[in-house]
Design a protein around this motif. Sequence first.
Motif, PDB file in Angstrom:
ATOM      1  N   ARG A 310       0.783  -1.306   0.161  1.00  0.00           N
ATOM      2  CA  ARG A 310       0.108   0.280  -0.038  1.00  0.00           C
ATOM      3  C   ARG A 310       0.811   1.337   0.104  1.00  0.00           C
ATOM      4  N   ILE A 312       2.742   2.478   2.483  1.00  0.00           N
ATOM      5  CA  ILE A 312       2.811   3.057   3.676  1.00  0.00           C
ATOM      6  C   ILE A 312       4.216   2.758   4.534  1.00  0.00           C
ATOM      7  N   LEU A 337      -2.421   1.394  11.445  1.00  0.00           N
ATOM      8  CA  LEU A 337      -2.203   1.960  10.120  1.00  0.00           C
ATOM      9  C   LEU A 337      -3.361   1.568   9.037  1.00  0.00           C
ATOM     10  N   GLU A 340      -6.518   2.633   9.388  1.00  0.00           N
ATOM     11  CA  GLU A 340      -6.977   4.145   9.268  1.00  0.00           C
ATOM     12  C   GLU A 340      -6.902   4.489   7.687  1.00  0.00           C
ATOM     13  N   GLU A 341      -6.094   3.563   6.734  1.00  0.00           N
ATOM     14  CA  GLU A 341      -6.191   3.883   5.669  1.00  0.00           C
ATOM     15  C   GLU A 341      -7.441   3.512   5.048  1.00  0.00           C
ATOM     16  N   ASN A 342      -8.119   2.197   5.618  1.00  0.00           N
ATOM     17  CA  ASN A 342      -9.439   1.542   5.037  1.00  0.00           C
ATOM     18  C   ASN A 342     -10.545   2.839   5.266  1.00  0.00           C
ATOM     19  N   GLU A 344     -10.052   5.949   5.405  1.00  0.00           N
ATOM     20  CA  GLU A 344     -10.027   7.121   4.416  1.00  0.00           C
ATOM     21  C   GLU A 344     -10.719   6.516   3.192  1.00  0.00           C
ATOM     22  N   LYS A 407      -8.907  14.402   9.775  1.00  0.00           N
ATOM     23  CA  LYS A 407      -9.249  12.951   9.096  1.00  0.00           C
ATOM     24  C   LYS A 407     -10.521  12.327   9.686  1.00  0.00           C
TER      25      LYS A 407
END
Length: 577
Positions: A310, A312, A337, A340-342, A344, A407
């Motif tokens: 990903r 990251i 982490l 959090e991306e999921n 977003e 966020k």
Amino acid sequence: MKPWHLGNTTVRSPFRLRDGLVALSTSSLQGNLRGTAQDIAFRNLLGQHGIVALGRDDTNSVGRKWRSALTKLGFLFPRVPDIDDLVQNDVGPVDSITPNGWRLIRAESVPAMQECFLRALLAHYLPSVLEGEFECSVFSPLKHVLSVMLELERKTGESRLNFIEMATVVQVTSSDNELALIADKVLDFRERRAASTLNKNKFDREELEATAKNILKPGGGSYKTQTFNDYADANFRYLKATGLVQSKGRGLSLVPEKHLFIERLVAETDIPESNQAYFNTLCNGAALPTDNQDSALAVLTDLLAQLSQRGIPFDVSDRSTETPADIEIIRYEIEALLAEENEEVYAARQAEVWEEIVAYMQLIIARRNRRTLSNGEEIEVPKSEAPAYFEWVLWRAFLAINSLVNKPYEARRFKIDQDFLPVGTAPGNGPDLIFEFDNFVLVVEVTLTANSRQEAAEGESVRRHVADLVTTYQETSGKPVYGLFIANRIDSNTAETFRIGVWYTNTDEKMRLDIIPVTLMQFKDVFEAQFVSGQVDVALIRELLEQCGSLRIKHEAPAWKHEIADVVQRTINRLLH
């Protein structure tokens, strides 16, 4: 084989069990939950903490059912049967909180709570001395379902298991049945369903009826069709509580980030050596693959690869990985982490599903539980979780408006699970939601309280929360802060408190607060009108707040509420005409 289920069919939301444990841990009732008086006292304790509604309970069953749910999952020490190889003292004091129960109480994050449920369900085997007889060898229902999903994935490339497939196939099988045959039966069901000329709901109903007719109770007689639905519902909810599966349409699929972990989990096929061993594991929580150094390292390596895929960055070169505990700390950081991306990605999709967001608002407005959308999907607001869903749907609404500077996980104070659904309400000592935009900040507070107690419950805390944020942003960005208070009905006493809009600091400095009370119906109509008209702009929300705020000096609360309603309606008319 008779149907089985994970967890408890009475306490439908697993995470509420933690709330019950927390309440019990501070009570003199711990270890003293037997008898009518104790049933009533436990029910009242749950009611006082807002965990259950204290309606009519003539049979005093609420306390008993909660005790049973907590005992079955090993969060309370059970009363063990009087059989040769079991001694109560070797298990633990009846109805006291177990080590895994205390672990759940201390869990603050959703992943930590999910691990407690995973350890609990992994310790659960059938048949057992607590569950009665099943015509099968001893097996783990949790591992059985995960194994079936892995087999479906091997055959089809997808691990999805639908609700009706759980109800009619999986929960009436065990490890005695070959996985390949179970998967084939699921796939045959799908083919017959796809080829049927019947309405899908009717097809499912007839399949359930046939299943119920063909499976007899141990003492004779057929099960009710609803039993299979209730059991499947419990199975889905408690499976999700482990964090290993996520929603997929009307079914579940394996969480991709946990795939290697799941493979390692189901590969372990040991069963309890004795009843004593079973109870000890149940009360302490089962061991996980990541408790083992080699498996923990393998899972960590897999997670690091996922981060790399990903893009990251994450450096573990200076981190200790000598023990499973060291690895667990790193693993939690990586999982956070990825989550959090999921989130977003989820936030970016909300504008596409604004109609679903409106539908959830309508359920809360009408105090209904379920609704079928135009695409056939069914949405639900569980009655006991309505306050949490109220906060959640407002969070989704502002994600859909899509102008946030902060966020999505910074905007909410409640926790969410792997399906982005709420796990309880926002904690006290702070607002429900904080949305920061380019040139202003919006504090959103919601309540289902609608009578004269609304002002007492919300008036002080809402003003304090907004005042705290005003001070914070004055010292940093200088952005103005607005408060938006939303309820199904705005009591005039509440409106008057916000109309006056005054707060005094500890140094007696007077602050003027801009807090606008609106009904959920009014907010829904403005939100919907923006998307219907294609004029989605958070500046319109700010303009509406300022117009309503400018009218408060001229009117007392009842008249101000009417003026707010007029501003809302004019805004909607301007958007739609």
